[in-house]
Write an enzyme that holds these catalytic residues in place. Sequence first.
Site, PDB file in Angstrom:
ATOM      1  N   SER A 148       0.878  -1.180   0.000  1.00 45.01           N
ATOM      2  CA  SER A 148       0.000   0.000   0.000  1.00 45.01           C
ATOM      3  C   SER A 148       0.905   1.216   0.000  1.00 45.01           C
ATOM      4  CB  SER A 148      -0.836  -0.017   1.289  1.00 45.01           C
ATOM      5  OG  SER A 148      -1.437   1.240   1.544  1.00 45.01           O
ATOM      6  N   TYR A 161      -1.936  -1.100  10.551  1.00 44.20           N
ATOM      7  CA  TYR A 161      -1.925  -1.260   9.083  1.00 44.20           C
ATOM      8  C   TYR A 161      -0.605  -0.749   8.495  1.00 44.20           C
ATOM      9  CZ  TYR A 161      -3.936  -1.030   4.322  1.00 44.20           C
ATOM     10  OH  TYR A 161      -4.198  -1.202   2.976  1.00 44.20           O
TER      11      TYR A 161
END
Length: 266
Positions: A148, A161
């Site tokens: 990401s 995350y």
Amino acid sequence: MGEKQVMLKDKTALVTGSTSGIGLGMARALAAQGCDVMLNGFGDPAEIEALRQDIAETFGVKSFYRGGDLAQTAACEELVAAAEAQMGKVDILVNNVGIQHVVATEAFPVEKWDAILAINLSSYFHTIRCALPGMQARGWGRIINTASVHGLVGSVGKAAYVAAKHGVVGLTKVVALENAEADITCNAICPGWVNTPLVQAQIESRAEKLGVSKEEGAKDLLGEKQPSKRFASPEDIGALAAFLCSPAAHNITGSTLPVDGGWTAQ
Ligand code: NAD
């Protein structure tokens, strides 16, 4: 009319977290290149069976599905073993499974931290360590990890995350280096905002907080960080995954490839 030219005939791919969103986009893009695929993820059994059948019929490949909660080490090991048993081998491993939870670090629930690290990072390690010996024996492999932008930069509220995705980027580099002389590559795709169920939840909570419509919530989300102000699609990410499996990409390894509308250029 000749037969359609495909790049990945006789290859097989295991894609984790592929019953929706980006993973499904990548599984379909690989199948479109003639690759047999195994899907994985949660969802309604009848809907998953329809997705599996549609891939087989649309692209003329073999498609399989195996569930399993990839927070569990044993489920990761069993998934790779099942893929090898049903497809004969795993040439392409796409680690894509992921969940999100957004709250400030001091309030971050410990069980959410543990789940995000297990699903978004440790499962990638487990499937890679199980799939690598077969790739090494055959002398060919493609490992693609969905990281990401949050593998490259941080954002508030996303401690687990961002930590997990930075971990995926590190794991990607090590696996790439360890296999650099073989025709086995390992790369991380780093999407910005892609319109999927995972992001819909964030759009809805933003819209609620601002007291605006979902459309306005989506605009606000994009406007904050993604200069293009456009979502990427699962098909965009799938096209990049297919390219990374092509002969021309044999020397792309250990890379982090942002698909982020300029997010990390700022
Ligand atoms: P999604 O929620 O649409 O898909 C997640 C998939 O993972 C689904 O198939 C789900 O069933 C499966 N899954 C979740 N927990 C699981 C578990 N414990 N065991 C097995 N399967 C499980 O989300 P998405 O947006 O397509 O995200 C896919 C990946 O892309 C994730 O790693 C996410 O972090 C990453 N990502 C997404 C975006 C975005 O904007 N959507 C941006 C950057 C990175």
